[in-house]
Design a protein around this motif. Structure first.
Motif, PDB file in Angstrom:
ATOM      1  N   THR A 117      15.431 -30.113 -25.349  1.00 51.44           N
ATOM      2  CA  THR A 117      15.995 -31.325 -26.408  1.00 51.44           C
ATOM      3  C   THR A 117      15.632 -32.557 -26.918  1.00 51.44           C
ATOM      4  OG1 THR A 117      17.732 -31.370 -25.560  1.00 51.44           O
ATOM      5  CG2 THR A 117      17.548 -29.449 -26.541  1.00 51.44           C
ATOM      6  N   LEU A 118      14.513 -33.202 -25.861  1.00 51.81           N
ATOM      7  CA  LEU A 118      14.572 -34.463 -25.916  1.00 51.81           C
ATOM      8  C   LEU A 118      14.038 -35.219 -26.631  1.00 51.81           C
ATOM      9  CD1 LEU A 118      15.602 -36.873 -24.150  1.00 51.81           C
ATOM     10  CD2 LEU A 118      13.454 -36.598 -22.556  1.00 51.81           C
ATOM     11  N   PRO A 119      13.346 -34.254 -27.158  1.00 58.33           N
ATOM     12  CA  PRO A 119      12.154 -34.933 -28.701  1.00 58.33           C
ATOM     13  C   PRO A 119      12.662 -35.221 -29.398  1.00 58.33           C
ATOM     14  CG  PRO A 119      10.556 -33.345 -27.129  1.00 58.33           C
ATOM     15  CD  PRO A 119      12.435 -33.425 -26.153  1.00 58.33           C
ATOM     16  N   ALA A 120      13.687 -34.480 -29.799  1.00 56.57           N
ATOM     17  CA  ALA A 120      14.378 -34.939 -31.864  1.00 56.57           C
ATOM     18  C   ALA A 120      15.573 -35.866 -30.931  1.00 56.57           C
ATOM     19  CB  ALA A 120      15.625 -33.910 -31.371  1.00 56.57           C
ATOM     20  N   TRP A 121      15.972 -36.593 -29.989  1.00 59.43           N
ATOM     21  CA  TRP A 121      16.255 -37.587 -30.201  1.00 59.43           C
ATOM     22  C   TRP A 121      15.654 -38.740 -30.819  1.00 59.43           C
ATOM     23  CZ3 TRP A 121      20.980 -36.371 -29.601  1.00 59.43           C
ATOM     24  CH2 TRP A 121      21.104 -34.890 -29.474  1.00 59.43           C
ATOM     25  N   ARG A 122      14.037 -39.058 -30.855  1.00 54.94           N
ATOM     26  CA  ARG A 122      13.389 -39.461 -31.164  1.00 54.94           C
ATOM     27  C   ARG A 122      13.590 -39.775 -32.411  1.00 54.94           C
ATOM     28  NH1 ARG A 122       8.224 -41.175 -28.175  1.00 54.94           N
ATOM     29  NH2 ARG A 122       7.954 -40.113 -26.197  1.00 54.94           N
ATOM     30  N   THR A 123      13.368 -38.908 -33.086  1.00 55.79           N
ATOM     31  CA  THR A 123      14.433 -38.930 -34.404  1.00 55.79           C
ATOM     32  C   THR A 123      15.686 -39.630 -34.971  1.00 55.79           C
ATOM     33  OG1 THR A 123      12.732 -37.615 -35.515  1.00 55.79           O
ATOM     34  CG2 THR A 123      14.657 -38.153 -36.527  1.00 55.79           C
ATOM     35  N   LEU A 124      16.557 -39.380 -33.667  1.00 52.98           N
ATOM     36  CA  LEU A 124      17.362 -39.834 -33.851  1.00 52.98           C
ATOM     37  C   LEU A 124      18.066 -41.457 -33.450  1.00 52.98           C
ATOM     38  CD1 LEU A 124      20.002 -37.273 -32.129  1.00 52.98           C
ATOM     39  CD2 LEU A 124      20.194 -38.561 -34.873  1.00 52.98           C
ATOM     40  N   THR A 125      17.024 -42.121 -32.689  1.00 51.95           N
ATOM     41  CA  THR A 125      17.053 -43.563 -31.866  1.00 51.95           C
ATOM     42  C   THR A 125      15.683 -44.447 -32.149  1.00 51.95           C
ATOM     43  OG1 THR A 125      16.034 -42.336 -29.714  1.00 51.95           O
ATOM     44  CG2 THR A 125      18.417 -42.165 -30.468  1.00 51.95           C
ATOM     45  N   GLU A 126      14.539 -43.536 -32.158  1.00 56.69           N
ATOM     46  CA  GLU A 126      13.503 -44.250 -32.475  1.00 56.69           C
ATOM     47  C   GLU A 126      13.973 -45.555 -33.610  1.00 56.69           C
ATOM     48  OE1 GLU A 126       9.935 -43.337 -32.095  1.00 56.69           O
ATOM     49  OE2 GLU A 126       9.785 -43.489 -29.994  1.00 56.69           O
ATOM     50  N   GLY A 143      25.214 -24.767 -26.391  1.00 59.82           N
ATOM     51  CA  GLY A 143      23.050 -24.401 -26.886  1.00 59.82           C
ATOM     52  C   GLY A 143      22.269 -26.073 -27.532  1.00 59.82           C
ATOM     53  N   THR A 144      22.105 -25.410 -28.718  1.00 53.24           N
ATOM     54  CA  THR A 144      21.160 -26.057 -29.158  1.00 53.24           C
ATOM     55  C   THR A 144      21.854 -26.425 -30.876  1.00 53.24           C
ATOM     56  OG1 THR A 144      19.974 -24.429 -30.447  1.00 53.24           O
ATOM     57  CG2 THR A 144      19.347 -24.823 -28.362  1.00 53.24           C
ATOM     58  N   THR A 145      23.001 -26.190 -30.809  1.00 57.56           N
ATOM     59  CA  THR A 145      23.441 -26.169 -32.427  1.00 57.56           C
ATOM     60  C   THR A 145      24.559 -27.058 -32.121  1.00 57.56           C
ATOM     61  OG1 THR A 145      24.086 -24.357 -32.737  1.00 57.56           O
ATOM     62  CG2 THR A 145      21.763 -24.428 -33.472  1.00 57.56           C
ATOM     63  N   ASP A 146      25.320 -26.986 -31.263  1.00 59.62           N
ATOM     64  CA  ASP A 146      27.044 -27.027 -30.674  1.00 59.62           C
ATOM     65  C   ASP A 146      26.939 -28.531 -30.648  1.00 59.62           C
ATOM     66  OD1 ASP A 146      27.251 -26.447 -27.689  1.00 59.62           O
ATOM     67  OD2 ASP A 146      26.141 -27.421 -28.833  1.00 59.62           O
ATOM     68  N   LEU A 197      15.598 -28.611 -31.761  1.00 58.98           N
ATOM     69  CA  LEU A 197      14.297 -28.097 -32.054  1.00 58.98           C
ATOM     70  C   LEU A 197      13.825 -27.950 -32.951  1.00 58.98           C
ATOM     71  CD1 LEU A 197      15.533 -24.565 -29.286  1.00 58.98           C
ATOM     72  CD2 LEU A 197      15.095 -26.856 -28.939  1.00 58.98           C
ATOM     73  N   ASP A 198      12.450 -27.244 -33.414  1.00 55.64           N
ATOM     74  CA  ASP A 198      11.400 -28.043 -33.920  1.00 55.64           C
ATOM     75  C   ASP A 198      11.739 -26.617 -34.622  1.00 55.64           C
ATOM     76  OD1 ASP A 198      10.591 -30.496 -34.076  1.00 55.64           O
ATOM     77  OD2 ASP A 198       9.458 -30.237 -32.808  1.00 55.64           O
ATOM     78  N   VAL A 199      11.713 -25.354 -33.781  1.00 51.37           N
ATOM     79  CA  VAL A 199      11.735 -23.877 -33.951  1.00 51.37           C
ATOM     80  C   VAL A 199      12.943 -23.497 -33.896  1.00 51.37           C
ATOM     81  CG1 VAL A 199      10.786 -21.338 -34.143  1.00 51.37           C
ATOM     82  CG2 VAL A 199       9.301 -23.189 -34.109  1.00 51.37           C
ATOM     83  N   PRO A 200      13.816 -23.181 -34.679  1.00 48.28           N
ATOM     84  CA  PRO A 200      15.962 -22.771 -34.678  1.00 48.28           C
ATOM     85  C   PRO A 200      15.049 -21.711 -33.240  1.00 48.28           C
ATOM     86  CG  PRO A 200      15.416 -23.361 -36.353  1.00 48.28           C
ATOM     87  CD  PRO A 200      14.012 -23.217 -36.272  1.00 48.28           C
ATOM     88  N   ALA A 201      15.634 -21.507 -32.432  1.00 50.90           N
ATOM     89  CA  ALA A 201      16.183 -19.906 -31.237  1.00 50.90           C
ATOM     90  C   ALA A 201      17.542 -20.433 -30.954  1.00 50.90           C
ATOM     91  CB  ALA A 201      15.089 -20.553 -30.646  1.00 50.90           C
ATOM     92  N   PRO A 202      18.496 -18.923 -30.785  1.00 47.96           N
ATOM     93  CA  PRO A 202      19.419 -19.149 -29.981  1.00 47.96           C
ATOM     94  C   PRO A 202      19.740 -19.017 -28.735  1.00 47.96           C
ATOM     95  CG  PRO A 202      18.532 -16.788 -30.789  1.00 47.96           C
ATOM     96  CD  PRO A 202      17.451 -17.780 -31.144  1.00 47.96           C
ATOM     97  N   ALA A 203      20.045 -20.401 -28.122  1.00 54.56           N
ATOM     98  CA  ALA A 203      19.996 -20.418 -26.559  1.00 54.56           C
ATOM     99  C   ALA A 203      21.338 -20.582 -25.695  1.00 54.56           C
ATOM    100  CB  ALA A 203      18.648 -21.505 -26.473  1.00 54.56           C
ATOM    101  N   LEU A 204      21.511 -20.741 -24.741  1.00 54.71           N
ATOM    102  CA  LEU A 204      23.002 -20.687 -24.218  1.00 54.71           C
ATOM    103  C   LEU A 204      22.386 -21.133 -22.654  1.00 54.71           C
ATOM    104  CD1 LEU A 204      24.936 -17.858 -24.875  1.00 54.71           C
ATOM    105  CD2 LEU A 204      25.555 -19.873 -25.858  1.00 54.71           C
TER     106      LEU A 204
END
Length: 457
Positions: A140-149, A210-213, A219-226
């Motif tokens: 998930t760390l790559p998604a934080w680029r969009t949020l913080t950069e 998980g990845t959505t809560d 995630l670039d490609v959504p996938a269910p994960a816990l």
């Protein structure tokens, strides 16, 4: 987190400056420095910044060994990654056992079957995953680029403009590699942001299921994960059996993943809104200059008092506040849909489903220290303020038109309910009928102008 104490007069100036600029994150930052072989207590010699050019070069070389990996990016992502992994391992983060992996995947598989009766959206195509906290960080760390950069870039520029003139070196002093003082300040800002992002992401890895809560897809490609350890810790002490808790959380994760998979515009819409909000934040440079212009940067107490919350405190305009309201509405709609659909799917199967739903609602409303850290970074609270209103709206739409009508609202972003709909869920159908009638009138008028037959479908 508790506020870092103001350092005493016997603390070396470089450590004082770091503490003043990092605020609550100072202890974590200094621990990271020492983990990298740099002791802030030795950077300033006997306690005063050296005036000898050779000594200054040695100090700067030590500091640059920390900042060199930033490559002048708004955020030092290597530092963020390392600290996030370090925070994820606090208290232990062993690899998942085969049993844990099987339990998570089985729960997600059962959740998909139950959701088939609660929504017309089909399951995600990506396979279910069971993660450790470190694996959550890596994914998930790559998604934080969009949020913080975006906001980090603006704040870095403001920092250089406000403080660059104060970084004066004695005649004959050269920074290693020909680096200019402004560049050194940018790397300092990059390092500070890297430490804050890493601290927050690492702390979140202990809180999320998980990845959505947190309301945004990570995630670039959504996938269910816990995250198996977090699910197990959450279940401890609850009246519901661990298997039931796991199934309920799997329902929420699988429902959100269906939404982000089969509503192709949604992820891009949310992240673009976050990015636009962050890029639109303005920095009051004059105010920042006034706050620090007459202060010795090595005077920790004075600097920390002037900054009152840190260098990285953006000035939010009225336009950005309006954008934030729109974003929070969108986040509430996403979480409200997940809340309603997962609760509907759980009702026939989980005896404690109602209680678990309420517990999750309260947990999301309360937030936590890591979420507050990201709120400080980008001015965005990663929790929906109107989750209950949104869930009530989706339930009303389903009562009026069925689950197909409820899910069809996601067909296009223009169809998303507004804050007025959250205020009055019962009036949603009437407002939509009025809007549809007005649109039909416009279509007929245009058809007459262009000599076309109006579309009566």
């Amino acid at each position: 987190m508790s506020q870092s104490p103001v350092p005493g007069p016997d603390v070396p100036p470089w450590e004082q400056m770091l503490r003043a600029m990092l605020g609550d994150g100072a202890d974590d930052a200094i621990a990271e420095l020492r983990a990298r072989g740099i002791d802030p207590a030795t950077l300033g010699g006997a306690g005063d910044l050296p005036t000898d050019p050779a000594a200054i070069q040695q100090v700067v070389a030590q500091m640059q060994s920390l900042f060199a990996g930033g490559d002048d990016q708004p955020v030092n992502w290597q530092m963020a990654h390392d600290l996030a992994r370090q925070q994820a391992s606090v208290g232990g983060d062993p690899s998942l056992t085969p049993t844990q992996g099987r339990q998570v995947r089985d729960a997600l598989s059962v959740a998909e079957l139950w959701l088939d009766a609660a929504t017309d959206l089909p399951p995600a195509t990506a396979p279910a995953r069971a993660w450790s906290r470190a694996e959550w960080v890596e994914a998930t760390l790559p998604a934080w680029r969009t949020l913080t950069e975006p906001v980090a870039s603006s704040l870095s520029t403001a920092l250089v403009e406000a403080l660059g003139g104060q970084l004066e070196l004695p005649p004959g002093t050269m920074l290693p590699g020909g680096v200019e003082p402004g560049q050194l300040l940018r790397r300092l800002g990059s390092a500070v942001f890297g430490l804050q992002v890493g601290q927050a992401a690492g702390t979140l890895s202990h809180d999320v299921f998980g990845t959505t809560d947190i309301g945004l897809p990570l995630l670039d490609v959504p996938a269910p994960a816990l995250v198996a350890a977090n699910v197990e810790e959450f279940a401890e002490g609850l009246d519901a059996p661990p298997e039931e808790v796991r199934l309920f959380l799997a329902l929420r994760e699988a429902a959100a993943t269906r939404l982000f998979t089969h509503v192709p515009w949604l992820r891009a819409h949310l992240l673009a809104t976050v990015e636009a909000y962050a890029r639109g934040i303005t920095i009051d440079v004059d105010q920042l200059e006034e706050a620090v212009g007459s202060i010795d940067p090595t005077d920790a107490a004075a600097l920390q008092q002037a900054l009152s919350g840190g260098v990285f405190a953006p000035h939010t305009t009225d336009e950005q506040k309006a954008a934030l309201e729109r974003l929070e509405t969108a986040l509430a709609l996403v979480e409200g849909w997940v809340d309603e659909v997962s609760a509907t799917a759980a009702l026939p199967h989980l005896p404690h489903g109602v209680a678990l739903r309420e517990m999750i609602r309260r947990r999301r409303a309360a937030g936590g220290p890591a979420e507050q850290t990201f709120a400080n970074l980008v001015g965005l609270e990663l929790r929906p303020r109107r989750l209950r209103d949104a869930a009530a709206l989706w339930a009303q739409i389903a009562r009026d038109g069925g689950t197909a009508a409820r899910d069809a609202v996601w067909d296009h972003p223009d169809l998303l309910p507004s804050t007025a709909d959250l205020d009055d869920p019962a009036g949603y159908a009437a407002r939509r009928a009025t809007a549809a009638g007005e649109a039909a009138e416009v279509d007929r008028a245009l058809a007459e102008i262009f000599g076309e037959e109006p579309d009566e479908s």
